[in-house]
Design a protein around this motif. Structure first.
Motif, PDB file in Angstrom:
ATOM      1  N   LEU A  38      25.756  10.596  -2.213  1.00 47.72           N
ATOM      2  CA  LEU A  38      25.368  11.683  -3.120  1.00 47.72           C
ATOM      3  C   LEU A  38      24.616  11.134  -4.337  1.00 47.72           C
ATOM      4  O   LEU A  38      23.656  11.744  -4.814  1.00 47.72           O
ATOM      5  CB  LEU A  38      26.603  12.473  -3.568  1.00 47.72           C
ATOM      6  CG  LEU A  38      26.336  13.705  -4.436  1.00 47.72           C
ATOM      7  CD1 LEU A  38      25.350  14.665  -3.772  1.00 47.72           C
ATOM      8  CD2 LEU A  38      27.640  14.431  -4.765  1.00 47.72           C
ATOM      9  N   HIS A  86      20.787  12.198  -5.567  1.00 52.30           N
ATOM     10  CA  HIS A  86      20.379  12.564  -6.926  1.00 52.30           C
ATOM     11  C   HIS A  86      19.269  11.629  -7.432  1.00 52.30           C
ATOM     12  O   HIS A  86      18.344  12.068  -8.128  1.00 52.30           O
ATOM     13  CB  HIS A  86      21.572  12.505  -7.880  1.00 52.30           C
ATOM     14  CG  HIS A  86      22.485  13.690  -7.770  1.00 52.30           C
ATOM     15  ND1 HIS A  86      22.071  14.974  -8.037  1.00 52.30           N
ATOM     16  CD2 HIS A  86      23.800  13.787  -7.418  1.00 52.30           C
ATOM     17  CE1 HIS A  86      23.077  15.811  -7.867  1.00 52.30           C
ATOM     18  NE2 HIS A  86      24.137  15.125  -7.484  1.00 52.30           N
ATOM     19  N   LEU A 107      28.087   9.855 -11.028  1.00 53.48           N
ATOM     20  CA  LEU A 107      28.780   9.645  -9.751  1.00 53.48           C
ATOM     21  C   LEU A 107      29.118   8.167  -9.539  1.00 53.48           C
ATOM     22  O   LEU A 107      30.207   7.837  -9.053  1.00 53.48           O
ATOM     23  CB  LEU A 107      27.910  10.141  -8.595  1.00 53.48           C
ATOM     24  CG  LEU A 107      27.878  11.656  -8.392  1.00 53.48           C
ATOM     25  CD1 LEU A 107      26.720  12.045  -7.494  1.00 53.48           C
ATOM     26  CD2 LEU A 107      29.197  12.144  -7.789  1.00 53.48           C
ATOM     27  N   SER A 149      22.938  12.508 -13.264  1.00 59.09           N
ATOM     28  CA  SER A 149      23.982  12.874 -12.297  1.00 59.09           C
ATOM     29  C   SER A 149      24.339  11.688 -11.414  1.00 59.09           C
ATOM     30  O   SER A 149      25.518  11.462 -11.092  1.00 59.09           O
ATOM     31  CB  SER A 149      23.518  14.045 -11.430  1.00 59.09           C
ATOM     32  OG  SER A 149      23.299  15.198 -12.211  1.00 59.09           O
ATOM     33  N   ARG A 206      29.666  17.165  -1.683  1.00 62.58           N
ATOM     34  CA  ARG A 206      30.692  17.363  -2.716  1.00 62.58           C
ATOM     35  C   ARG A 206      32.032  17.736  -2.087  1.00 62.58           C
ATOM     36  O   ARG A 206      33.092  17.229  -2.504  1.00 62.58           O
ATOM     37  CB  ARG A 206      30.244  18.444  -3.704  1.00 62.58           C
ATOM     38  CG  ARG A 206      29.097  18.026  -4.607  1.00 62.58           C
ATOM     39  CD  ARG A 206      28.912  19.002  -5.763  1.00 62.58           C
ATOM     40  NE  ARG A 206      27.646  18.758  -6.446  1.00 62.58           N
ATOM     41  CZ  ARG A 206      26.553  19.483  -6.291  1.00 62.58           C
ATOM     42  NH1 ARG A 206      26.572  20.538  -5.483  1.00 62.58           N
ATOM     43  NH2 ARG A 206      25.438  19.192  -6.940  1.00 62.58           N
ATOM     44  N   LYS A 207      32.000  18.619  -1.084  1.00 61.56           N
ATOM     45  CA  LYS A 207      33.252  19.005  -0.426  1.00 61.56           C
ATOM     46  C   LYS A 207      33.866  17.810   0.302  1.00 61.56           C
ATOM     47  O   LYS A 207      35.088  17.582   0.239  1.00 61.56           O
ATOM     48  CB  LYS A 207      33.007  20.147   0.567  1.00 61.56           C
ATOM     49  CG  LYS A 207      34.296  20.622   1.236  1.00 61.56           C
ATOM     50  CD  LYS A 207      34.090  21.847   2.095  1.00 61.56           C
ATOM     51  CE  LYS A 207      35.426  22.284   2.707  1.00 61.56           C
ATOM     52  NZ  LYS A 207      35.271  23.472   3.582  1.00 61.56           N
ATOM     53  N   GLN A 234      35.472  15.569  -2.134  1.00 56.23           N
ATOM     54  CA  GLN A 234      36.705  16.170  -2.661  1.00 56.23           C
ATOM     55  C   GLN A 234      37.893  15.959  -1.726  1.00 56.23           C
ATOM     56  O   GLN A 234      39.010  15.696  -2.175  1.00 56.23           O
ATOM     57  CB  GLN A 234      36.478  17.663  -2.887  1.00 56.23           C
ATOM     58  CG  GLN A 234      37.656  18.386  -3.525  1.00 56.23           C
ATOM     59  CD  GLN A 234      37.369  19.865  -3.710  1.00 56.23           C
ATOM     60  OE1 GLN A 234      36.297  20.342  -3.341  1.00 56.23           O
ATOM     61  NE2 GLN A 234      38.316  20.592  -4.265  1.00 56.23           N
ATOM     62  N   LYS A 264      23.878  18.896  -0.822  1.00 55.48           N
ATOM     63  CA  LYS A 264      24.717  18.597  -1.994  1.00 55.48           C
ATOM     64  C   LYS A 264      26.118  19.198  -1.903  1.00 55.48           C
ATOM     65  O   LYS A 264      27.116  18.460  -2.062  1.00 55.48           O
ATOM     66  CB  LYS A 264      24.017  19.069  -3.270  1.00 55.48           C
ATOM     67  CG  LYS A 264      22.829  18.228  -3.685  1.00 55.48           C
ATOM     68  CD  LYS A 264      22.218  18.810  -4.950  1.00 55.48           C
ATOM     69  CE  LYS A 264      20.956  18.072  -5.339  1.00 55.48           C
ATOM     70  NZ  LYS A 264      20.312  18.698  -6.501  1.00 55.48           N
ATOM     71  N   PRO A 265      26.276  20.518  -1.652  1.00 53.16           N
ATOM     72  CA  PRO A 265      27.639  21.062  -1.569  1.00 53.16           C
ATOM     73  C   PRO A 265      28.444  20.479  -0.415  1.00 53.16           C
ATOM     74  O   PRO A 265      29.664  20.322  -0.524  1.00 53.16           O
ATOM     75  CB  PRO A 265      27.421  22.569  -1.387  1.00 53.16           C
ATOM     76  CG  PRO A 265      26.006  22.735  -0.969  1.00 53.16           C
ATOM     77  CD  PRO A 265      25.262  21.582  -1.543  1.00 53.16           C
TER      78      PRO A 265
END
Length: 645
Positions: free
Chosen positions: A151, A155, A167, A163, A131-132, A135, A127-128
């Protein structure tokens, strides 16, 4: 000055020659690696050796990062060495972040690495990472959209639909900003699918209306446009089927079938879209064809067109077998399991229990190959085993399978379907489960707060109430419930419920001595049951027609009905004996065990608490040899149509 210029020129030439030599060794190793990868059969070990040989040359960062990505990809897709694959992908991700304008390697490494993390059940690491990547990818439309989809899917697999919807909403807005109406529609349709899963119908309707407008107004690649239309129509059709509206869905289903025919005639356009955000497709054409077959089978099953359901199931399974030879996509196994679930119910209705049992065993084997499939279909499997147990008169086993299924599902429609069938089991068992039965009937009371919006399930609940009232001897109350079932089933062409209601009403009128009204119910019930075909209703109807004609002095008609009853009885008995003699019959004792798997008892052990009669299940709620007999335990075996699959 001239000498300095000459020296500079020589140095530049030497540097260029060195660079060319470097390019030569890299391209040579890369060429060998690709040759070994694409060999038949692939020579993965040699491919890996060639790529690993790049690193001793101390290549530039770009080549180093790309090679780590290539190694990670080969190891991930072609070997079980996930540890090395992870190491290479992590290095590719780390190095590529330090290189400007290196988006393809950077984001492909992030995407693959997150897939690998999920495969290793390291979702908290995936997940992180995603997300990065999301971004820092906002200036790269294709990768930004792809990572958002990825992502959101993660979820969804975790059942965090809120979630995932958020998204997908972000993705739809981003696609609108970068001018991609096509991908905006994909995001919105995906969000609509999740909202349908959450039963947020007030949000679904305006969203689908907007999607319909976008799809119709978008002018682009014909295959992409038609695939959007298929996605849109599949959501509409499944929404109707989930609501048990078999008649109302017909126009949408016809449009969907025409749409897939149009797609099958179109040739793939090799011209890439000008907008990189449009570089997506929902499903391959071949997968869409199977999906349309699947929703057609779902409709035919609910409507009671079982021969049509069989026809389309055969076509879909044949197509799936061909696809699975070349494609290991998990969605194909999901399609196969859902198709088998529906055709199993058809077999139980048409009097082919032995074949149904073998197909239940096939579903078990498919689910045991995949933890995710097992998790998603365990409740349905136990429900199918429960229905089979009812069909062979093993009522205690049926109760155990249904109660196990109830513990495994949070799906409201499936819960209501299971409870309705469990209530019918308790009704047949007489006074053994009165307290539990009253509790179940109250929870699926169609007159008050019925737990789901399904038209089909609510009609089935009225039928079960009518059946219960019949067994209690409250005939006027039973008639009221059954007339409500008829009203609802006729409104949406629910043929099996119509046939079951007619024959039970005919039985009530026969018991009350109103032979004329009984005949008016039983004759159309027999005609409809023959059209479906529903062997148990035909057996029940023929018994009633035999006794009706005998009571009215119509000896020839009574003899003809008796002969029909004898034929149906023999067919069902033969099928019953064949099914109970199969080794797969021991599946009726199966229980869920562990995170995913079955607790299989020894093959020789007797069915748990089961009373397997040597006679076939009788749909008629009385002595099968006499339509005028008193209600007896083990009589009725009505299995109403499955609501949604």
């Amino acid at each position: 000055m001239a000498a300095q210029a000459a020296a500079a020129a020589q140095a530049a030439a030497a540097q260029a020659a060195q660079a060319e030599a470097a390019d030569s060794w890299y391209l040579a190793l890369l060429g060998f690696a690709e040759h070994f990868r694409t060999s038949s059969p692939p020579k993965i070990r040699l491919c890996v050796h060639c790529l690993q040989a790049v690193f001793p040359f101390k290549p530039p960062q770009r080549i180093e990062a790309r090679t780590h990505l290539q190694l990670g990809s080969v190891l991930y897709h072609h070997t079980k060495n996930s540890e090395q694959a992870r190491s290479h992908l992590e290095k590719a991700w780390l190095i590529s972040q330090q290189i400007p304008q290196f988006e393809d390697v950077k984001f492909e490494a992030a995407s693959l690495l997150s897939e690998l993390y999920c495969q290793e059940n390291s979702v908290d690491a995936a997940k992180p990472l995603l997300r990065k990547a999301i971004q820092i990818s906002q200036q790269t439309p294709y990768w930004h959209c792809r990572l958002l989809f990825q992502l959101a899917q993660l979820h969804t697999l975790e059942k965090d639909l809120v979630s995932a919807c958020d998204l997908l909403g972000v993705g739809a807005e981003y696609a609108r900003v970068v001018g991609s109406e096509y991908t905006r529609a994909l995001f919105l349709l995906s969000k609509g699918m999740l909202l349908l899963m959450e039963r947020k119908l007030q949000e679904v309707h305006p969203l689908l209306t907007l999607c319909g407008q976008i799809v119709e107004n978008w002018q682009g690649n014909p295959i992409q446009k038609e695939s959007l239309r298929v996605f849109f129509l599949v959501l509409q059709v499944t929404h109707y089927l989930d609501a048990g509206q078999v008649k109302s869905v017909k126009p949408c289903l016809k449009q969907l079938q025409q749409c897939i025919q149009t797609i099958s005639t179109l040739h793939d356009d090799e011209i890439l879209p000008s907008n990189p955000a449009d570089l997506f497709h929902w499903l391959p054409k071949e997968h869409m064809c199977v999906l349309v077959y699947l929703v057609t089978v779902m409709h035919s099953m609910q409507a009671g067109y079982l021969e049509k359901a069989q026809k389309y199931t055969d076509k879909a399974l044949m197509q799936l077998e061909k696809l699975k030879m070349l494609d290991c996509s998990p969605i194909l196994s999901s399609f196969q399991v859902i198709l088998l679930e529906h055709i199993i119910m058809c077999r139980l209705v048409t009097g082919h229990k032995a074949t149904a049992l073998q197909e239940i065993s096939q579903v078990c084997q498919l689910c045991q190959q995949s933890p995710r499939l097992f998790s998603n279909h365990a409740a349905q499997l136990h429900t199918l085993l429960g229905l089979y147990c009812v069909s062979v008169n093993c009522m205690d086993n049926a109760e155990a399978q249904f109660t196990t299924a109830l513990r495994l599902t949070n799906h409201q429609e499936l819960w209501a379907f299971i409870v309705t069938n469990l209530a019918s089991v308790y009704i047949r068992e007489g006074n053994r489960h009165q307290e539990v039965l009253y509790s179940l009937l109250e929870r699926i009371n169609p007159d008050h707060s019925f737990p789901v919006s399904s038209h089909c399930l609510r009609a089935a609940a009225f039928y079960v109430r009518g059946l219960f009232s019949f067994f209690q001897g409250r005939y006027n109350e039973a008639k009221r419930f059954l007339r409500e079932t008829l009203k609802m089933s006729n409104a949406e062409d629910l043929n099996r419920l119509t046939a079951c209601s007619l024959v039970l009403l005919g039985h009530i009128f026969y018991v009350l001595g109103n032979h004329r009204e009984s005949n008016n119910m039983v004759v159309p019930a027999m005609q409809l049951a023959s059209k479906i075909p529903d062997m148990s209703v035909q057996l029940w109807s023929s018994a009633l027609l035999r006794d009706l004609n005998k009571a009215c002095g119509n000896a020839m008609d009574a003899h003809e009905a008796a002969q029909m009853h004898q034929n149906f009885s023999q067919q069902l008995l033969q099928d019953h004996i064949e099914a109970c003699s199969l080794p797969e019959h021991n599946l009726i004792t199966v229980r869920v065990w562990g995170a995913w798997g079955w607790d299989l008892r020894p093959a020789g052990s007797p069915p748990a608490r089961g009373r397997c009669s040597s006679a076939p299940i009788w749909l008629c709620p009385t002595n099968p040899n006499s339509a005028s007999g008193a209600p007896s335990n083990g009589g009725d075996g009505c299995r109403h149509p499955h609501p949604s699959g």
